[in-house]
Design an enzyme around this catalytic site. Structure first.
Site, mmCIF file in Angstrom:
data_model
loop_
_atom_site.group_PDB
_atom_site.id
_atom_site.type_symbol
_atom_site.label_atom_id
_atom_site.label_comp_id
_atom_site.label_asym_id
_atom_site.label_seq_id
_atom_site.Cartn_x
_atom_site.Cartn_y
_atom_site.Cartn_z
ATOM 1 N N CYS A 132 -48.258 -15.102 -28.007
ATOM 2 C CA CYS A 132 -49.588 -13.955 -28.448
ATOM 3 C C CYS A 132 -50.597 -15.410 -27.932
ATOM 4 C CB CYS A 132 -49.230 -14.083 -30.325
ATOM 5 S SG CYS A 132 -50.390 -13.501 -30.960
ATOM 6 N N HIS B 103 -43.608 -11.803 -30.779
ATOM 7 C CA HIS B 103 -43.266 -13.335 -31.341
ATOM 8 C C HIS B 103 -41.363 -13.787 -31.116
ATOM 9 C CE1 HIS B 103 -47.035 -14.875 -32.739
ATOM 10 N NE2 HIS B 103 -47.844 -13.769 -32.690
ATOM 11 N N GLU C 83 -39.727 -16.178 -30.843
ATOM 12 C CA GLU C 83 -39.750 -17.702 -31.901
ATOM 13 C C GLU C 83 -39.201 -17.231 -33.185
ATOM 14 O OE1 GLU C 83 -42.279 -16.426 -31.122
ATOM 15 O OE2 GLU C 83 -43.692 -17.461 -32.490
#
Lengths: 104, 234
Positions: free
Chosen positions: B87, B196, B198
């Protein structure tokens, strides 16, 4: 105190979502006859004392490296604002030389 | 010996904690790096996490790219160190010219937050070896400036060289050129993407999976890919 004014615009081939949104809002407010809006940026770099060639050269480099991203934006101009030029903060009484053409 | 993966925090970074957690869940040590650090503290790989570094002032990632730590990261990336930009981290990687193109405001001007399906187009980068080429994964996406743009020549080059790493499937959430969600450099060690991974690494805290709610862990493969690659070299 002198001022260097840098204008940056999104490249013509890059879609400008913000300009598009502003353009769509205008007729809703009764501002008709405007075909397209593109939104750019204006930077005012205030200089201590006079604008030397070296300072202006630095401002050009700053415009190309930090103030714009050459992938999506063009630096339209890097100009010295004339002495006594518009430092007014924009109260609608523009007397700066570089703006005359825009108001004509 | 375990791999040491650095997670960089800039002022305004939001996802550094989640990125560090993902690194640990993948079996590596997470090393916190500060934007003002002059060196990389001996890490083996780097994650540039998401957020709004420097408030996205000027352009997303534009000011972070001049942070003191970035010189070391650029050198290490040129030397082959795995670097992942997520991002805002992806935006930093484009601003610092480790990856081509740039991100502009989403075509529809809205902030988007959703579970997004991606297709893994390149399963040979340092961050994607744990996936199969063509595999579809679901990970969260949340951004406002996520529209990937580059000129046609650059896009053609990326396609021809297999450097489009991820593509949006089902819906292009931001108007990105050619549905591109993420790209890699020629060597495959530097990867950037808008969604994302994560946030999809631990059951109970990820996107909804086919089996049940919040069970999705499709993002973990990014980090285990890097860890496996690093341990293979060591």
């Amino acid at each position: 105190m002198a001022k260097i004014v840098v204008h940056v615009m999104p490249k013509p081939e890059i879609l400008d979502p913000q300009g598009k949104a502003v353009g769509a809002a205008l007729p809703r407010l009764g501002f008709t006859g405007i075909a397209e809006v593109r939104q750019g940026k204006r930077f005012e770099l205030t200089v201590d004392g006079e604008v030397t060639d070296e300072i202006l050269d630095n401002a050009r480099k700053a415009a190309e490296t930090l103030l714009s991203n050459p992938v999506i934006e063009d630096v339209i101009s890097v100009k010295v604002a004339r002495e006594g030029g518009c430092g007014c903060g924009g109260h609608g009484h523009h007397h700066g030389g570089e703006r005359k053409d825009l108001l004509a | 010996m375990s791999a040491r993966i650095g997670v960089v925090t800039f002022p305004g970074t939001l996802d550094d904690r989640d990125a560090a957690r993902a690194v640990r869940l993948a079996g590596a040590d997470a090393v916190s790096l500060w934007h003002a650090d002059e060196d990389l503290h001996g890490v083996d790989a780097i994650v540039l996490p998401g957020g709004f570094s420097y408030g996205d002032y000027l352009r997303a990632g534009a000011i972070s790219r001049f942070a003191p730590i970035m010189d070391g990261i650029v050198d290490a990336a040129h030397g082959g160190m795995p670097v992942l930009g997520i991002c805002n981290g992806f935006q930093v990687l484009t601003e610092v010219h480790l990856l081509p193109g740039s991100m502009i405001k989403n075509e529809h001007l809205h902030f988007v937050c959703r579970d997004q399906t991606l297709r893994v187009e390149n399963a040979e980068t340092s961050w994607t070896t744990e996936y199969r080429e063509g595999e579809e994964i679901v990970i969260p996406l949340k951004n406002q400036d996520g529209q990937y743009v580059a000129d046609d020549r650059t896009l053609d080059e990326l396609e021809a060289e297999g450097r489009v790493a991820f593509r949006y499937v089902g819906w292009n959430p931001n108007g990105s050129r050619r549905d591109i969600a993420g790209i890699t450099n020629a060597r495959g060690n530097v990867v950037g993407l808008m969604p994302h991974p994560e946030h999809a690494v631990e059951p109970g805290f990820g996107p909804d999976s086919r089996e049940s709610g919040r069970r999705g862990t499709d993002g973990l493969g990014f980090f285990t890919s890097a860890v496996k690659g690093l341990l293979a070299i060591a």
